[in-house]
Structure formats: C-alpha cells, structure tokens
Design an enzyme around this catalytic site. Sequence first.
Site: not given
Ligand code: NAD
Length: 305
Positions: A197, A210
Amino acid sequence: MSDDAHTTTADQLVFQSPVDRYPAIEPPEQHQPEPGLDAEMTPMADLGEHSYRGTGRLEGRKALVTGGDSGIGAAVVIAYAREGADVAFTYLPAEEEDAQKVARIVTESGRRCVPIAGDLVDPAFGPEAVERAVAELGGLDILVNNAGKQIAVESLTDLTDQQVEETFQVNILAMFRTTRAALPHLAAGSTIINTTSVVAYQPPPVLLDYAATKAAINNFSKGLAEQLAPQGIRVNTVAPGPIWTPLQPSDGQPTEALPEFGQSTALGRAGQPTELAPAYVFLASPESSYVVGATIHVNGGMPTP
Ligand code: NAD
Ligand code: MG
C-alpha cells in the site's frame, strides 16, 4: 452492478482520459460490519466484469488469490480468468454472497474457479488453501497474497493488542505461511505478487498497525525476491492508493472521511478495483520476466519514494 453509474462497460483498452474514466465519487457516509460486502457498497465498485477484456496473457495458468471475493482481489480474479487462467480464491465465511458472484463470473468466462472459505487469523488456513488450490486446479503457478485487514483507530491508547495481532496475522504472518506452503508447488516461471500500500511510505496517524504491516510486506517481498530469483520464481508487489472497496466503509476509514475518499490524489478521484488488475496481470505474465523485487504503484498520482 451493470446498472450502476460508477461502473463502466467501456473496454479497458479504450483511449480516454484517466481523470474522467470514472466520476470523482463522493461516497455517502456509510458503515458495514467488518469485513464488509461488495454487494452493500454505495456506490458499487467496478470489478471489471463488464470491461476487462483478456488478450490470452495467462492462458492455461493456475492462480490462487487470497481475499478474492471483493475489491482488488475480485478484480484480479476476474482479470486472470479473462486472460485464460483457472483461479482459486480465499474469502471469509461472512463473504459468501460476494464469493459466489465472483465464482459465477469466472465460470461464465469459461475458466475453472475454486472458492475457498476460511480465516487467515488461523495459522492453518493459508497452507490449507494452497493444498486445496493445488489439488483442484491440478497445480499452481501464480500466488497473489492480497487479503488484508484495516481498522482505523484514532489513538494508540485505544489500539488493542488483539487488533494489532489480528492485523499482523492476516496481512503479513499469513503471507509467510501461505507462500511457504506454495513454494514446493511452484516451478520455474511461477510468480508471487503481494499487495502492499501507499501507506507503507506515508503512514496515516489512524492506521499504525496496518501501515506497519504494509511496510513489512515491502521488505519481505524484496528479500524473498532475492532469495527465489535464482530458482526462476519472481516476487513483486503492487502498492495501491485509495481504492473504493469494502475495506473502507467497514472501519478502514473514519466514517466521516469517506465522502472525500481519494480526492487528494493528482487525478482527484478514488481508484476502482479493476484499475489495479492490469498491474497484477503484467506481474503474473512471462512478459515481465526481468521485473523482480519491484513495486508497481497504482495510486492516482501520490508521490512515492
Ligand atoms: P476488500 O475488503 O475487498 O478485500 C480484502 C479481503 O481480505 C476481504 O475480501 C477478505 O476476504 C480478506 N480478509 C480480511 N480479513 C481476513 C481474514 N481474517 N481472513 C481471511 N481473509 C481476510 O478490500 P481491498 O481494498 O480490495 O483489499 C485488498 C488488499 O488491498 C488488502 O491487502 C489491502 O490492504 C490492500 N490495499 C487496499 C487499498 C484501498 O484503498 N482499498 C489501498 C492499499 C492497499
Ligand atoms: Mg470481501
């Protein structure tokens, strides 16, 4: 999703301004219990189901994506299927509705899908998911460690050990375990892609636990890339900026911050999950053969080191 104003049916290869590809959404204040559902988001996110057109770049490949039910992971699962890969993905039991939708899109794209429910706080689950993916897909050559937990807490005083431990379990410890379990199955040419991220470089004051895991993911990925490159296995990361996914309205941001989400980027808008997919496709594909230990920043123009 097709009737939502914030999705696009334009092919992802259409020439257009990135400023206008999506409207600058101002999500109303909203809250979902963790982990949040894609199906409950206002406005809905664009996972690329109507726009991502494959060009055969992952024909016959076998991928496992953690957290593939929603958000970035779902967009990656859909893109991989459209590029010709069979895909297994993990999700939490509470995310059954989203998981079924993504599985249906993969199947309708003519590829095999293996949805695997479980919780990555449980140390056994990551390795179990690898074994199931290998058994049901007949092998594995792409691993995307993408699952993530993000809960905003205003003050360190209120940040509990339990939250810190769970965030580290899901975001980084599971990455060690899942990758370790996958290694014996990965032949030369295989790829590992970890989701980090922009907060690894710019830690927001409300995301101490985080952001620390995201910095750790960068470091782990670069070291592992050095370790595995001689075996022909490439490790890289994608560092998203503000992307409109269920992570955000399920306590990932303070609720009152949601209407401005993503508007401080150079493009002036939040990113949509499908805008991340091409980076994951590129890093999985043999065409990125000389890209090792790299980070692709997909953040709408937020300066990074
Ligand atoms: P999202 O909520 O759609 O996806 C995250 C997924 O993580 C969830 O769908 C869930 O299945 C899984 N998860 C969460 N807790 C869990 C657990 N205890 N056990 C198993 N699975 C679990 O959100 P996203 O934003 O698409 O996140 C995907 C990745 O992108 C993450 O690593 C997040 O840190 C990263 N990210 C997101 C952003 C943003 O702005 N959305 C920015 C930077 C990084
Ligand atoms: Mg989800």
